[in-house]
Design a protein around this motif. Structure first.
Motif, PDB file in Angstrom:
ATOM      1  N   GLN A 149     -51.278  11.258  -8.611  1.00 51.81           N
ATOM      2  CA  GLN A 149     -50.731  11.617  -9.916  1.00 51.81           C
ATOM      3  C   GLN A 149     -49.243  11.971  -9.821  1.00 51.81           C
ATOM      4  O   GLN A 149     -48.444  11.567 -10.671  1.00 51.81           O
ATOM      5  CB  GLN A 149     -51.511  12.810 -10.473  1.00 51.81           C
ATOM      6  CG  GLN A 149     -51.036  13.330 -11.827  1.00 51.81           C
ATOM      7  CD  GLN A 149     -51.869  14.519 -12.287  1.00 51.81           C
ATOM      8  OE1 GLN A 149     -53.103  14.483 -12.238  1.00 51.81           O
ATOM      9  NE2 GLN A 149     -51.206  15.581 -12.703  1.00 51.81           N
ATOM     10  N   LEU A 150     -48.873  12.689  -8.767  1.00 48.17           N
ATOM     11  CA  LEU A 150     -47.473  13.089  -8.593  1.00 48.17           C
ATOM     12  C   LEU A 150     -46.579  11.878  -8.329  1.00 48.17           C
ATOM     13  O   LEU A 150     -45.449  11.806  -8.829  1.00 48.17           O
ATOM     14  CB  LEU A 150     -47.345  14.088  -7.447  1.00 48.17           C
ATOM     15  CG  LEU A 150     -47.887  15.488  -7.728  1.00 48.17           C
ATOM     16  CD1 LEU A 150     -47.927  16.324  -6.452  1.00 48.17           C
ATOM     17  CD2 LEU A 150     -47.041  16.193  -8.787  1.00 48.17           C
ATOM     18  N   TYR A 151     -47.082  10.922  -7.553  1.00 45.39           N
ATOM     19  CA  TYR A 151     -46.291   9.701  -7.315  1.00 45.39           C
ATOM     20  C   TYR A 151     -46.080   8.931  -8.615  1.00 45.39           C
ATOM     21  O   TYR A 151     -45.003   8.369  -8.848  1.00 45.39           O
ATOM     22  CB  TYR A 151     -46.978   8.812  -6.276  1.00 45.39           C
ATOM     23  CG  TYR A 151     -46.617   9.165  -4.854  1.00 45.39           C
ATOM     24  CD1 TYR A 151     -45.330   8.919  -4.363  1.00 45.39           C
ATOM     25  CD2 TYR A 151     -47.543   9.749  -3.998  1.00 45.39           C
ATOM     26  CE1 TYR A 151     -44.999   9.245  -3.057  1.00 45.39           C
ATOM     27  CE2 TYR A 151     -47.211  10.082  -2.692  1.00 45.39           C
ATOM     28  CZ  TYR A 151     -45.935   9.830  -2.228  1.00 45.39           C
ATOM     29  OH  TYR A 151     -45.586  10.153  -0.938  1.00 45.39           O
ATOM     30  N   GLN A 152     -47.092   8.915  -9.459  1.00 46.71           N
ATOM     31  CA  GLN A 152     -46.957   8.237 -10.747  1.00 46.71           C
ATOM     32  C   GLN A 152     -45.944   8.952 -11.649  1.00 46.71           C
ATOM     33  O   GLN A 152     -45.080   8.322 -12.262  1.00 46.71           O
ATOM     34  CB  GLN A 152     -48.313   8.174 -11.452  1.00 46.71           C
ATOM     35  CG  GLN A 152     -49.303   7.225 -10.804  1.00 46.71           C
ATOM     36  CD  GLN A 152     -50.629   7.257 -11.536  1.00 46.71           C
ATOM     37  OE1 GLN A 152     -51.306   8.281 -11.610  1.00 46.71           O
ATOM     38  NE2 GLN A 152     -51.005   6.115 -12.101  1.00 46.71           N
ATOM     39  N   GLU A 153     -46.076  10.269 -11.723  1.00 47.78           N
ATOM     40  CA  GLU A 153     -45.220  11.050 -12.623  1.00 47.78           C
ATOM     41  C   GLU A 153     -43.751  11.031 -12.205  1.00 47.78           C
ATOM     42  O   GLU A 153     -42.854  11.113 -13.050  1.00 47.78           O
ATOM     43  CB  GLU A 153     -45.718  12.497 -12.684  1.00 47.78           C
ATOM     44  CG  GLU A 153     -47.062  12.653 -13.385  1.00 47.78           C
ATOM     45  CD  GLU A 153     -47.580  14.075 -13.338  1.00 47.78           C
ATOM     46  OE1 GLU A 153     -46.950  14.911 -12.652  1.00 47.78           O
ATOM     47  OE2 GLU A 153     -48.614  14.357 -13.986  1.00 47.78           O
ATOM     48  N   HIS A 154     -43.521  10.919 -10.905  1.00 49.31           N
ATOM     49  CA  HIS A 154     -42.144  10.968 -10.400  1.00 49.31           C
ATOM     50  C   HIS A 154     -41.683   9.612  -9.871  1.00 49.31           C
ATOM     51  O   HIS A 154     -40.818   9.541  -8.979  1.00 49.31           O
ATOM     52  CB  HIS A 154     -42.025  12.044  -9.327  1.00 49.31           C
ATOM     53  CG  HIS A 154     -42.393  13.414  -9.816  1.00 49.31           C
ATOM     54  ND1 HIS A 154     -41.618  14.114 -10.719  1.00 49.31           N
ATOM     55  CD2 HIS A 154     -43.476  14.199  -9.574  1.00 49.31           C
ATOM     56  CE1 HIS A 154     -42.183  15.268 -10.990  1.00 49.31           C
ATOM     57  NE2 HIS A 154     -43.320  15.352 -10.313  1.00 49.31           N
ATOM     58  N   ASP A 155     -42.222   8.572 -10.426  1.00 47.54           N
ATOM     59  CA  ASP A 155     -41.900   7.198 -10.042  1.00 47.54           C
ATOM     60  C   ASP A 155     -40.389   6.960 -10.001  1.00 47.54           C
ATOM     61  O   ASP A 155     -39.821   6.508  -9.000  1.00 47.54           O
ATOM     62  CB  ASP A 155     -42.571   6.240 -11.044  1.00 47.54           C
ATOM     63  CG  ASP A 155     -42.486   4.784 -10.613  1.00 47.54           C
ATOM     64  OD1 ASP A 155     -41.614   4.443  -9.790  1.00 47.54           O
ATOM     65  OD2 ASP A 155     -43.289   3.979 -11.098  1.00 47.54           O
ATOM     66  N   LYS A 156     -39.701   7.292 -11.083  1.00 43.09           N
ATOM     67  CA  LYS A 156     -38.259   7.016 -11.196  1.00 43.09           C
ATOM     68  C   LYS A 156     -37.435   7.894 -10.258  1.00 43.09           C
ATOM     69  O   LYS A 156     -36.329   7.509  -9.856  1.00 43.09           O
ATOM     70  CB  LYS A 156     -37.808   7.209 -12.642  1.00 43.09           C
ATOM     71  CG  LYS A 156     -38.378   6.164 -13.595  1.00 43.09           C
ATOM     72  CD  LYS A 156     -37.854   6.362 -15.009  1.00 43.09           C
ATOM     73  CE  LYS A 156     -38.425   5.307 -15.950  1.00 43.09           C
ATOM     74  NZ  LYS A 156     -37.942   5.493 -17.355  1.00 43.09           N
ATOM     75  N   LEU A 157     -37.947   9.064  -9.937  1.00 39.53           N
ATOM     76  CA  LEU A 157     -37.219   9.952  -9.033  1.00 39.53           C
ATOM     77  C   LEU A 157     -37.026   9.293  -7.673  1.00 39.53           C
ATOM     78  O   LEU A 157     -35.942   9.382  -7.076  1.00 39.53           O
ATOM     79  CB  LEU A 157     -37.981  11.273  -8.871  1.00 39.53           C
ATOM     80  CG  LEU A 157     -37.414  12.257  -7.839  1.00 39.53           C
ATOM     81  CD1 LEU A 157     -36.003  12.708  -8.219  1.00 39.53           C
ATOM     82  CD2 LEU A 157     -38.333  13.464  -7.683  1.00 39.53           C
TER      83      LEU A 157
END
Length: 289
Positions: free
Chosen positions: A251-259
């Motif tokens: 979930q964290l990788y998805q949410e911070h994709d652009k980061l």
């Protein structure tokens, strides 16, 4: 400039090896560090003594009994003299208090490691520049998701009765601010020249701790010839064990994709690329499933 002004400050990141660096720098014969790793002078209200922090539970700078115990233990282990202890615990936190923290250095390289400083605004960094315009800054960064997961494990291991959910923890503003490496770095670069800022990657510490250690020594102009490498220098392990469901990492990788894309565009090195590739693989696999 005051003769006891710190030579360096390590500003983080949290859960990126600052504790390891503190322990190993302390073993160098030409280094003196305070018995308390994190001084928290620039990120908290000044003109308040530790004694008042203990008594004032309504203050943002409130010091819990557990924090006090850890401070007392550290100071006793270092066998600090009475004047140092009196200054640290009973005097208001002003620039004079801060400089006295480093009195025992007596010409040795000295500094502090407070990861909370990474997210300071410019107005809170300027007082440090005023104390020492030539101070050196060390910033260790880590894969953002790994950093968040490590911080969560520490938080829930320490607070076993915490009522906050994993979802709420991962959406708190403070943990998220500590993975905004580019913004944080640019803020510090707006005050200090790039030549005074050493950027390191947690991956370097994991892969080659001795090389990582020597990078720091060279940056601080410390002797690397003939020094005895500490036995513990090869050890870097997580101190906290707490099971967090794997879905939160995804979930964290998805949410911070652009980061991750932003970090790779900014740093353009093997570590930022590795982080981005890992993110791409996890996000792509999730979409397939």
């Amino acid at each position: 400039m005051h003769k006891n002004t710190p030579n360096f400050v390590c500003i983080g990141a949290q859960k990126a090896g600052t504790g390891w660096l503190y322990k190993n720098l302390n073993l160098h014969p030409d280094v003196w560090l305070p018995p308390i790793k994190e001084i928290h002078f620039f990120d908290r209200d000044n003109n308040t003594s530790h004694l008042k922090r203990i008594l004032n539970k309504d203050s943002k700078a409130y010091l819990s009994i557990n924090q006090l115990k850890s401070i007392v233990k550290a100071t006793l282990n270092f066998k600090c003299d009475i004047p140092w202890l009196l200054n640290y615990f009973f005097y208001p936190h002003n620039p004079n208090w801060y400089l006295k923290i480093f009195n025992p250095a007596k010409g040795r390289v000295t500094g502090e490691l407070t990861p909370a400083y990474a997210i300071l605004e410019k107005v809170n960094i300027l007082p440090l520049q005023k104390l020492n315009p030539d101070i050196k800054i060390i910033y260790i960064i880590r894969n953002p998701v790994d950093r968040l997961m490590s911080q969560a494990r520490m938080y829930f291991a320490r607070n076993k009765t915490a009522k906050i959910s994993f979802d709420k923890f991962f959406n708190k503003s403070n943990p998220l601010a500590h993975i905004n490496y580019v913004k944080n770095l640019k803020t510090w670069q707006s005050v200090f020249p790039e030549s005074n800022i050493l950027i390191l990657f947690f991956d370097e510490l994991e892969n080659d701790p001795i090389r990582f250690y020597f990078k720091v020594l060279n940056f601080l102009n410390l002797d690397t010839n003939g020094i005895q490498i500490p036995k513990q220098i090869k050890k870097k392990r997580n101190s906290y064990s707490f099971a967090i469901p794997e879905r939160y990492e995804i979930q964290l990788y998805q949410e911070h994709d652009k980061l991750f894309d932003e970090l790779d565009d900014f740093f353009k090195n093997e570590y930022s690329k590795k982080w981005k590739l890992r993110k791409d693989a996890i996000v792509t696999q999730f979409k397939k499933d």
